[in-house]
Write an enzyme that holds these catalytic residues in place. Structure first.
Site, PDB file in Angstrom:
ATOM      1  N   ASP A   1       0.848  -1.185   0.000  1.00  0.00           N
ATOM      2  CA  ASP A   1       0.000   0.000   0.000  1.00  0.00           C
ATOM      3  C   ASP A   1       0.887   1.239   0.000  1.00  0.00           C
ATOM      4  O   ASP A   1       1.567   1.515   0.985  1.00  0.00           O
ATOM      5  CB  ASP A   1      -0.891  -0.041   1.246  1.00  0.00           C
ATOM      6  CG  ASP A   1      -1.724   1.216   1.391  1.00  0.00           C
ATOM      7  OD1 ASP A   1      -1.643   2.091   0.507  1.00  0.00           O
ATOM      8  OD2 ASP A   1      -2.464   1.311   2.383  1.00  0.00           O
TER       9      ASP A   1
ATOM     10  N   GLU B   1      31.154  11.836  -1.649  1.00  0.00           N
ATOM     11  CA  GLU B   1      31.960  11.861  -0.422  1.00  0.00           C
ATOM     12  C   GLU B   1      31.019  12.205   0.725  1.00  0.00           C
ATOM     13  O   GLU B   1      30.679  13.358   0.925  1.00  0.00           O
ATOM     14  CB  GLU B   1      33.039  12.935  -0.517  1.00  0.00           C
ATOM     15  CG  GLU B   1      33.935  12.811  -1.732  1.00  0.00           C
ATOM     16  CD  GLU B   1      34.802  14.069  -1.896  1.00  0.00           C
ATOM     17  OE1 GLU B   1      35.447  14.479  -0.923  1.00  0.00           O
ATOM     18  OE2 GLU B   1      34.806  14.627  -2.998  1.00  0.00           O
TER      19      GLU B   1
ATOM     20  N   GLU C   1      29.865  12.848   4.445  1.00  0.00           N
ATOM     21  CA  GLU C   1      30.335  13.215   5.781  1.00  0.00           C
ATOM     22  C   GLU C   1      29.194  13.004   6.771  1.00  0.00           C
ATOM     23  O   GLU C   1      28.022  13.127   6.416  1.00  0.00           O
ATOM     24  CB  GLU C   1      30.799  14.675   5.795  1.00  0.00           C
ATOM     25  CG  GLU C   1      32.009  14.886   4.891  1.00  0.00           C
ATOM     26  CD  GLU C   1      32.413  16.338   4.716  1.00  0.00           C
ATOM     27  OE1 GLU C   1      33.572  16.573   4.377  1.00  0.00           O
ATOM     28  OE2 GLU C   1      31.561  17.237   4.893  1.00  0.00           O
TER      29      GLU C   1
ATOM     30  N   GLU D   1      37.044  13.944   9.979  1.00  0.00           N
ATOM     31  CA  GLU D   1      36.859  15.215   9.279  1.00  0.00           C
ATOM     32  C   GLU D   1      37.218  16.378  10.202  1.00  0.00           C
ATOM     33  O   GLU D   1      37.632  16.177  11.341  1.00  0.00           O
ATOM     34  CB  GLU D   1      35.429  15.345   8.738  1.00  0.00           C
ATOM     35  CG  GLU D   1      35.317  15.132   7.217  1.00  0.00           C
ATOM     36  CD  GLU D   1      36.173  16.090   6.393  1.00  0.00           C
ATOM     37  OE1 GLU D   1      36.533  17.170   6.901  1.00  0.00           O
ATOM     38  OE2 GLU D   1      36.495  15.753   5.239  1.00  0.00           O
TER      39      GLU D   1
ATOM     40  N   GLU E   1      34.467  11.087   7.404  1.00  0.00           N
ATOM     41  CA  GLU E   1      34.139  10.905   5.994  1.00  0.00           C
ATOM     42  C   GLU E   1      34.597   9.519   5.574  1.00  0.00           C
ATOM     43  O   GLU E   1      35.676   9.064   5.972  1.00  0.00           O
ATOM     44  CB  GLU E   1      34.859  11.959   5.132  1.00  0.00           C
ATOM     45  CG  GLU E   1      34.685  11.734   3.621  1.00  0.00           C
ATOM     46  CD  GLU E   1      35.259  12.873   2.774  1.00  0.00           C
ATOM     47  OE1 GLU E   1      35.081  14.052   3.136  1.00  0.00           O
ATOM     48  OE2 GLU E   1      35.885  12.574   1.739  1.00  0.00           O
TER      49      GLU E   1
ATOM     50  N   HIS F   1      29.889  15.978  -1.317  1.00  0.00           N
ATOM     51  CA  HIS F   1      30.404  16.366  -2.635  1.00  0.00           C
ATOM     52  C   HIS F   1      30.085  15.243  -3.607  1.00  0.00           C
ATOM     53  O   HIS F   1      30.163  14.071  -3.242  1.00  0.00           O
ATOM     54  CB  HIS F   1      31.928  16.526  -2.599  1.00  0.00           C
ATOM     55  CG  HIS F   1      32.419  17.587  -1.661  1.00  0.00           C
ATOM     56  ND1 HIS F   1      33.735  17.728  -1.327  1.00  0.00           N
ATOM     57  CD2 HIS F   1      31.751  18.551  -1.000  1.00  0.00           C
ATOM     58  CE1 HIS F   1      33.866  18.741  -0.497  1.00  0.00           C
ATOM     59  NE2 HIS F   1      32.676  19.259  -0.273  1.00  0.00           N
TER      60      HIS F   1
ATOM     61  N   ARG G   1      39.621  24.974  -4.038  1.00  0.00           N
ATOM     62  CA  ARG G   1      38.523  24.364  -3.296  1.00  0.00           C
ATOM     63  C   ARG G   1      37.475  25.332  -2.769  1.00  0.00           C
ATOM     64  O   ARG G   1      36.617  24.944  -1.994  1.00  0.00           O
ATOM     65  CB  ARG G   1      39.074  23.535  -2.137  1.00  0.00           C
ATOM     66  CG  ARG G   1      39.665  22.218  -2.594  1.00  0.00           C
ATOM     67  CD  ARG G   1      40.234  21.427  -1.444  1.00  0.00           C
ATOM     68  NE  ARG G   1      40.987  20.279  -1.960  1.00  0.00           N
ATOM     69  CZ  ARG G   1      40.504  19.044  -2.036  1.00  0.00           C
ATOM     70  NH1 ARG G   1      39.291  18.774  -1.624  1.00  0.00           N
ATOM     71  NH2 ARG G   1      41.252  18.079  -2.533  1.00  0.00           N
TER      72      ARG G   1
ATOM     73  N   GLU H   1      33.589  18.145  -9.879  1.00  0.00           N
ATOM     74  CA  GLU H   1      33.089  17.954  -8.517  1.00  0.00           C
ATOM     75  C   GLU H   1      32.115  19.070  -8.165  1.00  0.00           C
ATOM     76  O   GLU H   1      32.466  20.249  -8.242  1.00  0.00           O
ATOM     77  CB  GLU H   1      34.256  17.959  -7.516  1.00  0.00           C
ATOM     78  CG  GLU H   1      33.803  17.747  -6.072  1.00  0.00           C
ATOM     79  CD  GLU H   1      34.925  17.950  -5.043  1.00  0.00           C
ATOM     80  OE1 GLU H   1      35.751  18.860  -5.230  1.00  0.00           O
ATOM     81  OE2 GLU H   1      34.959  17.192  -4.066  1.00  0.00           O
TER      82      GLU H   1
ATOM     83  N   ARG I   1      30.079  20.689  -5.115  1.00  0.00           N
ATOM     84  CA  ARG I   1      30.320  20.639  -3.677  1.00  0.00           C
ATOM     85  C   ARG I   1      29.146  21.064  -2.814  1.00  0.00           C
ATOM     86  O   ARG I   1      29.237  21.055  -1.589  1.00  0.00           O
ATOM     87  CB  ARG I   1      31.539  21.513  -3.353  1.00  0.00           C
ATOM     88  CG  ARG I   1      32.791  21.022  -4.064  1.00  0.00           C
ATOM     89  CD  ARG I   1      33.884  22.071  -4.131  1.00  0.00           C
ATOM     90  NE  ARG I   1      34.367  22.491  -2.825  1.00  0.00           N
ATOM     91  CZ  ARG I   1      35.244  21.798  -2.093  1.00  0.00           C
ATOM     92  NH1 ARG I   1      35.737  20.659  -2.539  1.00  0.00           N
ATOM     93  NH2 ARG I   1      35.636  22.244  -0.930  1.00  0.00           N
TER      94      ARG I   1
HETATM   95  P1  ADP Z   1      38.457  15.067  -2.386  1.00  0.00           P
HETATM   96  O1  ADP Z   1      39.847  15.304  -2.879  1.00  0.00           O
HETATM   97  O2  ADP Z   1      37.488  16.066  -2.933  1.00  0.00           O
HETATM   98  O3  ADP Z   1      38.375  14.926  -0.875  1.00  0.00           O
HETATM   99  P2  ADP Z   1      37.988  12.199  -2.469  1.00  0.00           P
HETATM  100  O4  ADP Z   1      39.315  11.573  -2.773  1.00  0.00           O
HETATM  101  O5  ADP Z   1      37.533  12.193  -1.047  1.00  0.00           O
HETATM  102  O6  ADP Z   1      38.020  13.691  -3.070  1.00  0.00           O
HETATM  103  O7  ADP Z   1      36.837  11.515  -3.343  1.00  0.00           O
HETATM  104  C1  ADP Z   1      36.928  11.448  -4.734  1.00  0.00           C
HETATM  105  C2  ADP Z   1      35.730  10.688  -5.293  1.00  0.00           C
HETATM  106  O8  ADP Z   1      35.740  10.829  -6.719  1.00  0.00           O
HETATM  107  C3  ADP Z   1      35.754   9.185  -5.005  1.00  0.00           C
HETATM  108  O9  ADP Z   1      34.451   8.737  -4.698  1.00  0.00           O
HETATM  109  C4  ADP Z   1      36.215   8.621  -6.365  1.00  0.00           C
HETATM  110  O10 ADP Z   1      35.827   7.273  -6.597  1.00  0.00           O
HETATM  111  C5  ADP Z   1      35.514   9.562  -7.302  1.00  0.00           C
HETATM  112  N1  ADP Z   1      35.988   9.539  -8.690  1.00  0.00           N
HETATM  113  C6  ADP Z   1      37.231   9.274  -9.165  1.00  0.00           C
HETATM  114  N2  ADP Z   1      37.234   9.273 -10.524  1.00  0.00           N
HETATM  115  C7  ADP Z   1      35.962   9.521 -10.924  1.00  0.00           C
HETATM  116  C8  ADP Z   1      35.311   9.622 -12.184  1.00  0.00           C
HETATM  117  N3  ADP Z   1      35.957   9.477 -13.330  1.00  0.00           N
HETATM  118  N4  ADP Z   1      33.977   9.881 -12.191  1.00  0.00           N
HETATM  119  C9  ADP Z   1      33.296  10.047 -11.056  1.00  0.00           C
HETATM  120  N5  ADP Z   1      33.844   9.966  -9.837  1.00  0.00           N
HETATM  121  C10 ADP Z   1      35.165   9.699  -9.750  1.00  0.00           C
HETATM  122 MG    MG Z   2      35.586  16.648  -2.232  1.00  0.00          MG
HETATM  123 MG    MG Z   3      35.291  16.062   3.314  1.00  0.00          MG
HETATM  124 MG    MG Z   4      37.021  13.854   0.372  1.00  0.00          MG
END
Ligand code: ADP
Ligand code: MG
Ligand code: MG
Ligand code: MG
Ligand code: MG
Length: 441
Positions: free
Chosen positions: A52, A130, A132, A186, A193, A242, A313, A330, A332
């Protein structure tokens, strides 16, 4: 890797599975499930399980409430923690109407529909989130906002008390098939994270939902409260999600162009252009709570201004330095309270529009935007994200493109919920007001 009904039956047999939880989400991304004993699994896979839908948020009116859960066999996984009464597995479900057609209010279907458009253009869409979250102490059975530890960014034990729990969460996720890339403390007290490897958008959205309940469950088993509330502590960073985004074509990253000076394909810039054009309406989806907007303020590493940049960033959208298969964009602003299916659907739809219409994202902003004066911002024509849920909802309301991408049913219901939330909030007299005004006037 489970691909067929037969694979599911074998897994059930080999692992002595007793119950199966059929998982789906409401329009707000809240996980729901119906548990069936294994005796019902054949029926579930052959014809689906009726339920339902009328009391699920954002689903249907009472006169058309019969819904059918159709499990996606590829999502079959054993739940990692001890259930006491036998092994429990879960499957993520699509939701259909009794005639077998997809239900337009199912967030998974909304994402599938936009993904189909990408596939028709030859693309698959990869998302790496990512997430958190905070771990808080529990007192007398109630969650508090007392951080579980006073660790900071990348902190080690003994200040980081959560190493063991984080590892337990990571191991639980690995059992469920996650490819974990990193886990760390974090910036805020009690904040963590855990990153997992990107995957196609549908699997990643399923994973985000799974991640949230695994984290909450394992924290609870350890006497703690895990929360994905975007901004639980006034003077600490909030929790973001992110999202790293890329398109691939024929197995190759379509945002990577080794011939280009920056080694970034023009398509990536157009994708960004589309996302920025619709970001105000998208924000109502990616940041769906009143509380979401208390995170999106200057001074706490969260984006505020609508800009894009290279690896810097402080921007809303950035192109991280990695190239080759890791070339990505990315975004954010999203936070981990969002519905990941609808958030990814809205972002992808806008990005594809950017590619089709070759939308120019404008100049990148390679300065620290937080250092710019109001005049500096005005000179550069830099706009800000919606400051409140009301403002974001108003942008979503007038965004006909997003209405089309999400479908009228979801668009209407998201707005109904957002406005109801705002109306309830605006009636409240907050402690802050009482403290500030009671004696002052
Ligand atoms: P940050 O430097 O912003 O803290 P992280 O290293 O914590 O980044 O996370 C990076 C994320 O991006 C991970 O989930 C990773 O698998 C992802 N990632 C890497 N290459 C690709 C891609 N080609 N397309 C989408 N996501 C990706
Ligand atoms: Mg990030
Ligand atoms: Mg973070
Ligand atoms: Mg990160
Ligand atoms: Mg990292």
């Amino acid at each position: 890797n489970i691909k067929s009904k037969e694979d599911v039956y074998n897994e059930i047999e080999n692992n002595n599975v007793k119950f199966i939880r059929l998982q789906f989400t409401d329009i707000q991304g809240v996980v729901k499930d119906v548990e069936i004993p294994v005796t019902q699994v054949k029926k579930a896979l052959e014809t689906g399980i009726s339920f339902d839908g009328s009391s699920i948020e954002g689903f249907v009116r009472i006169d058309e409430s019969d819904m059918v859960l159709r499990p996606d066999v590829r999502s079959f996984a054993l739940l990692p923690w001890d259930q006491g009464k036998g092994v429990v597995a879960r499957m993520v479900c699509d939701i259909c109407k009794p005639d077998g057609s997809p239900f337009e209010g199912d967030p998974r279907y909304v994402l599938r529909r936009v993904l189909k458009e990408a596939h028709d253009m030859g693309f698959s869409f990869n998302v790496g989130p990512e997430l958190e979250f905070f771990l808080f102490q529990v007192e007398n059975g109630k969650a508090t906002t007392k951080p579980h530890d006073f660790g900071r960014y990348f902190e080690f034990a003994p200040a980081d008390l959560a190493e063991d729990i984080r590892r337990e969460i990571v191991l639980g996720l690995i059992d469920l098939g996650f490819n974990i890339e990193a886990a760390h403390h974090e910036v805020a007290f009690g904040q963590h994270e855990i990153d997992f490897k990107y995957d196609d958008a549908l699997s990643t959205a399923d994973n985000v939902v799974t991640f949230r309940y695994v984290t909450r469950t394992i924290a609870k088993l350890n006497g703690l409260h895990a929360t994905f509330m975007p901004k639980p502590l006034t003077s600490e960073n909030g929790s973001g999600m992110h999202v790293n985004l890329s398109l691939s074509k024929d197995g190759k990253n379509a945002f990577y162009d080794p011939q280009d000076e920056e080694e970034v394909d023009q398509m990536a810039y157009h994708f960004i252009g589309g996302v920025l054009e619709h970001i105000k309406g998208i924000t109502a989806i990616s940041n769906p709570l009143i509380n979401s907007y208390k995170r999106l303020v200057p001074g706490y590493e969260a984006p505020v201004y609508i800009t894009w940049s290279g690896p810097n960033r402080s921007s809303l959208v950035r192109i991280p330095a990695a190239r080759g298969q890791s070339t990505r964009v990315e975004l954010r602003s999203p936070d981990p309270s969002c519905n990941p299916y609808l958030t990814f659907a809205a972002i992808l739809a806008a990005g594809l529009k950017g590619i089709k219409e070759q939308i120019d994202p404008g100049e990148g902003t390679d300065v620290n935007i937080y250092d710019l004066t109001p005049k500096g911002l005005a000179d550069r024509n830099i706009e800000t994200l919606p400051p409140t849920l009301l403002d974001a909802a108003n942008h979503l309301a007038k965004d006909d493109f997003l209405r089309d991408a999400l479908g009228a049913h979801v668009h209407d219901n998201l707005l109904r919920i957002a406005y109801a939330e705002w109306d309830a909030y605006k009636l409240q007299v907050h402690d802050w007001e009482t403290n500030r005004y009671l004696n002052a006037v």
